[in-house]
Design a protein around this motif. Structure first.
Motif, short mmCIF file in Angstrom:
data_model
loop_
_atom_site.label_atom_id
_atom_site.label_comp_id
_atom_site.label_asym_id
_atom_site.label_seq_id
_atom_site.Cartn_x
_atom_site.Cartn_y
_atom_site.Cartn_z
N LEU A 124 -15.06 0.58 -6.11
CA LEU A 124 -14.32 1.00 -4.82
C LEU A 124 -13.06 1.85 -5.45
N LEU B 267 -14.33 5.19 -4.50
CA LEU B 267 -14.35 5.45 -3.06
C LEU B 267 -13.19 5.62 -2.53
N ASP C 256 -12.89 8.98 -0.15
CA ASP C 256 -12.60 8.60 1.56
C ASP C 256 -11.85 7.43 1.38
N PRO C 257 -10.54 7.40 1.61
CA PRO C 257 -9.83 6.27 1.28
C PRO C 257 -9.49 5.27 2.41
N ILE C 258 -10.81 4.74 2.85
CA ILE C 258 -10.56 3.62 3.79
C ILE C 258 -9.39 2.61 2.92
N HIS C 259 -9.08 1.66 3.88
CA HIS C 259 -7.89 0.96 3.03
C HIS C 259 -8.50 -0.39 2.55
N GLU C 260 -8.83 -0.53 1.44
CA GLU C 260 -9.40 -1.84 1.03
C GLU C 260 -8.24 -2.41 0.20
N VAL C 261 -8.14 -3.68 0.16
CA VAL C 261 -6.94 -4.25 -0.39
C VAL C 261 -7.45 -5.27 -1.37
N GLY D 213 -3.79 -8.91 -0.03
CA GLY D 213 -3.66 -8.48 1.34
C GLY D 213 -3.07 -7.29 1.56
N TRP D 214 -2.91 -6.79 2.75
CA TRP D 214 -2.12 -5.71 3.08
C TRP D 214 -0.71 -6.04 2.98
#
Lengths: 143, 349
Positions: free
Chosen positions: A118, A121, A125-130, A135-136
């Motif tokens: 990740l 990744l 392409d920075p989708i927000h995975e936490v 968590g966020w």
């Protein structure tokens, strides 16, 4: 550890796996981590995750040697720590008849490798995975 | 500004879809794009995204059977009747939890915190909404592969899949090139196109497993970092050099370098994992399906919102249908393309 319970199950419904020519790939849907198993590890994973008695695996031939209690303990500890397996408070299942021969045909020792791509990744392409379980807004940092 | 929590998420998603539909007459422009088995209608204002919809796709033939229509509303508060986007209101956010909650309500969605950028989709009515804080408040990767999340959801609902892989082919037979960023996919695709091979995409392609493995084109964009751009001689070949994108890469289109029009489909005969070997010559050797799956699936699943388990199953099926190979990349584009062309001839025969 194994003295308390000899039965295990897949830790949660977020743990999914597929088998390729006898080699398992496991995905944790919740955090995206992948796990690749050696050939003997794949068969032991499949046995343990379907509730087969862990004690019954000790002494079987796998990967060119005999499965020792300490080796199996270590492997199971890893699977518990990685959140792939959970102890099951139920009667363990008997050893499937074909498993000893399948294990004897393997060539690699018990092993699981972790693929945590990740971080790469997020750069691509920075989708927000936490990070679990924070968590966020504790965004997983690329390392 | 309203705040959305996991509990209110499905209601907010439905509200966005209803609001978008009721304001449909106020949209300044409509763009139609014909994709494989899908006619996409986007309601969008003028600007970068509207332009991207005009040139980022490889359009499919019009008269396709099984073609369905979807509508996507690209919204911001500058359009009459469209509210400000809500903010995420829970302390805890995970992509997976967000997607699961929407899936329970029969919906799909994605939220990009930095911009309060929302995408929601109803696969039943094939209606989607992309709500932004302003006309240009979209993530920087959006123009390269516009609306790809919606395409991902729509095709996943029909047992097809946007797949993060490159493709090369000859005479209708092709290979999927899988692997994480930096593995050499894009450079390999460009090398192949410059030396007579076909491609249906170098980043996201549409895969269908009905009757074998078929790859179809969606997006026309190719990317190269400045080193690869120079190595492939693209600086001389492409007269209109565009500014570098958000990743510091040059972007251009398949048609700019392809030897012939993009084929409507490639019949995929191999799953290939490239890596930069540092050696002079290229080679292609078998690899285990387990390792090929690990190269293929993570990026395809984690770069797309939702549908994680179905994606894992899909990529598992795909991997089982194809022989897997490792491609060690040499240093010369012509030699790489020649090795691949020979390989395709051999495997396809």
């Amino acid at each position: 550890m194994m003295r308390d319970s000899n039965a295990y199950a897949v830790a949660s419904r977020d743990i999914v796996f597929e088998s390729f020519d006898g080699e398992a790939v496991v995905l944790n849907l919740a955090n995206g981590k992948y796990f690749g198993f050696s050939d003997s590890g794949s068969r032991v994973w499949q046995a343990l995750s379907s509730g087969v008695d862990a004690q019954a695996l000790i002494g079987l031939t796998a990967g060119g040697s005999t499965i020792a209690a300490a080796e199996l303990d270590h492997f199971i500890s890893q699977l518990l720590d990685l959140g792939l397996l959970a102890r099951l408070e139920a009667t363990a299942q008997p050893l499937p008849g074909e498993l000893p021969a399948e294990l004897a045909a393997t060539s690699e020792p018990l092993h699981v490798s972790i693929h945590d791509d990740l971080a790469d990744l997020i750069i691509v392409d920075p989708i927000h995975e936490v990070e679990e379980p924070l968590g966020w807004p504790a965004v997983k940092q690329a390392s | 500004m309203p705040r959305v929590t996991l509990e209110t998420l499905p209601d907010y998603a439905r509200y966005l879809i209803t609001t978008a539909e009721s304001a449909a007459k106020d949209y300044p422009a409509t763009r139609k794009v014909q994709l494989p088995r899908l006619e996409l209608t986007a309601h969008v204002g003028p600007g970068v995204l509207a332009d991207a919809l005009g040139h980022a796709f490889v359009e499919a033939a019009q008269d396709q059977r099984e073609s369905l229509a979807c509508r996507i509303f690209i919204l911001h508060p500058g359009i009459a009747g469209i509210p400000e986007p809500a903010r995420w209101g829970d302390a805890h956010f995970t992509e997976h939890g967000f997607a699961e909650r929407l899936a329970e309500a029969g919906l799909r969605g994605h939220y990009f915190h930095d911009l309060d950028f929302w995408q929601v989709y109803d696969p039943q009515s094939r209606t989607g909404v992309q709500l932004m804080a302003s006309a240009d408040a979209f993530p920087p990767w959006e123009p390269t592969a516009p609306l790809r999340a919606f395409l991902h959801w729509e095709y996943a609902a029909r047992s097809m899949r946007l797949t993060h892989a490159g493709t090369l082919g000859a005479n209708g037979k092709g290979m999927l090139l899988a692997g994480a960023g930096g593995a050499g996919k894009s450079g390999t695709v460009a090398a192949g196109l410059l030396n007579g091979l076909d491609s249906v995409g170098d980043d996201y392609v549409l895969i269908d497993l009905a009757g074998g493995v078929t790859a179809r084109p969606l997006f026309s964009t190719l990317k190269q970092d400045p080193r690869g751009f120079a190595r492939l001689g693209l600086k001389q070949r492409l007269s209109n050099e565009s500014p570098l994108n958000w990743q510091g890469k040059h972007t251009f289109h398949i048609a700019d370098i392809a030897p012939r029009p993009v084929p409507a489909a490639l019949d995929i005969v191999a799953l290939v994992v490239p890596h930069i070997s540092g050696g002079e010559t290229s080679s292609i050797v078998p690899m285990s399906r387990r390792d090929a799956m690990i190269a293929l699936a993570p990026s395809g699943i984690m770069q797309m919102p939702g549908e994680r388990e179905s994606g894992f199953r899909f990529f598992g099926d795909l991997t089982r249908l194809l022989p897997s190979y490792r491609l060690s990349l040499g240093t010369h584009p012509e030699e790489i393309a020649g090795t691949i062309a020979d390989f395709l001839t051999r495997v396809a025969s």
